[in-house]
Design an enzyme around this catalytic site. Sequence first.
Site, PDB file in Angstrom:
ATOM      1  CG  ASP A 132      -2.131  -0.852   1.075  1.00 40.93           C
ATOM      2  OD1 ASP A 132      -2.496  -1.159  -0.066  1.00 40.93           O
ATOM      3  OD2 ASP A 132      -2.729  -1.224   2.100  1.00 40.93           O
ATOM      4  NE  ARG A 182      -5.056  -1.803  -4.148  1.00 45.62           N
ATOM      5  CZ  ARG A 182      -4.600  -2.184  -2.951  1.00 45.62           C
ATOM      6  NH1 ARG A 182      -4.181  -1.280  -2.082  1.00 45.62           N
ATOM      7  NH2 ARG A 182      -4.533  -3.457  -2.637  1.00 45.62           N
TER       8      ARG A 182
END
Length: 305
Positions: A132, A182
């Site tokens: 992330d 992402r």
Amino acid sequence: MEALSRNFFLYLSKNKSLNKMAKRYGLKFGASKVVGGIDFDCAVPVIKKLNEKGLCTTVDHLGEFVKSMDETRERTLQEIHTIQTIAREKLDSQVSVKLTSLGLDIDYNLVFENMRTILNEAQEHGIFVTIDMEDESRCQATLDIFKGLKAEFSNVGTVIQSYLYRSLDDINDLKELSPNLRLVKGAYKESTEVAYQEKKDVDENLKKMIKNHLLNGNYTAIASHDDQMINFTKQFAKENNISRDLFEFQMLYGMRTQTQLDLVNQGYKMRVYVPYGNDWYGYFMRRLAERPANVAFVLKGIFKS
């Protein structure tokens, strides 16, 4: 008023005293609607139900303010447990990790070795891991670690945020690695020196990022609840003969649930981001702070189909 509300919730997200209180009282104040459970074992039934509906997942062990080496080692062991449980329970799930929970703010070598331990275990079980992205101050370090790990592991990806000016350059810089990325708008408060402040600029940059990464032929996860962004991706893929095997949509657990199912029924891969853990407070506050606006974001996400 919206900007003030957003700043207020972002300020609360960093309050250590409130974070400790939240841990003590468990998943209260609506957090259970968007958090899978207080630990991964509690989240397993949630993931199974999502899988049964054709939804795959990625799971995130929530954590804020990790400052000790012992705590990072414990978090690493917990990630290993999660990976082993995914394999044992035959869940259709990936894993997402935040480098600050594994030692990024303590020591570069520490977080790198913790990630290698996690990726080795995940590779053994055929599980993909996404690193992330956090705030801009940690962006370069995160990308540097990702590059180092990508040279050794194929089962690792990361996240690029469209509100940062640098993001298109980062995608081009990573292109030679054929990365699985992402793409998101971003949920942190940043200064005008590094980030777009207007929604239209953030949206336009995300569209550019989606086009760029897909045309590069690299796997793309479009993480957005925005109908405009979803429809843009569908149309762009159709016009450019881009296979649905090259991209997926991602949304947060508890948000736009009917839309998630609609995408599956339309033949798209839809991955649900399922956070878990008793350290849920910071995550929940950032969800309240995000666009379209503070509390309405969560309430609309829970009740809107």
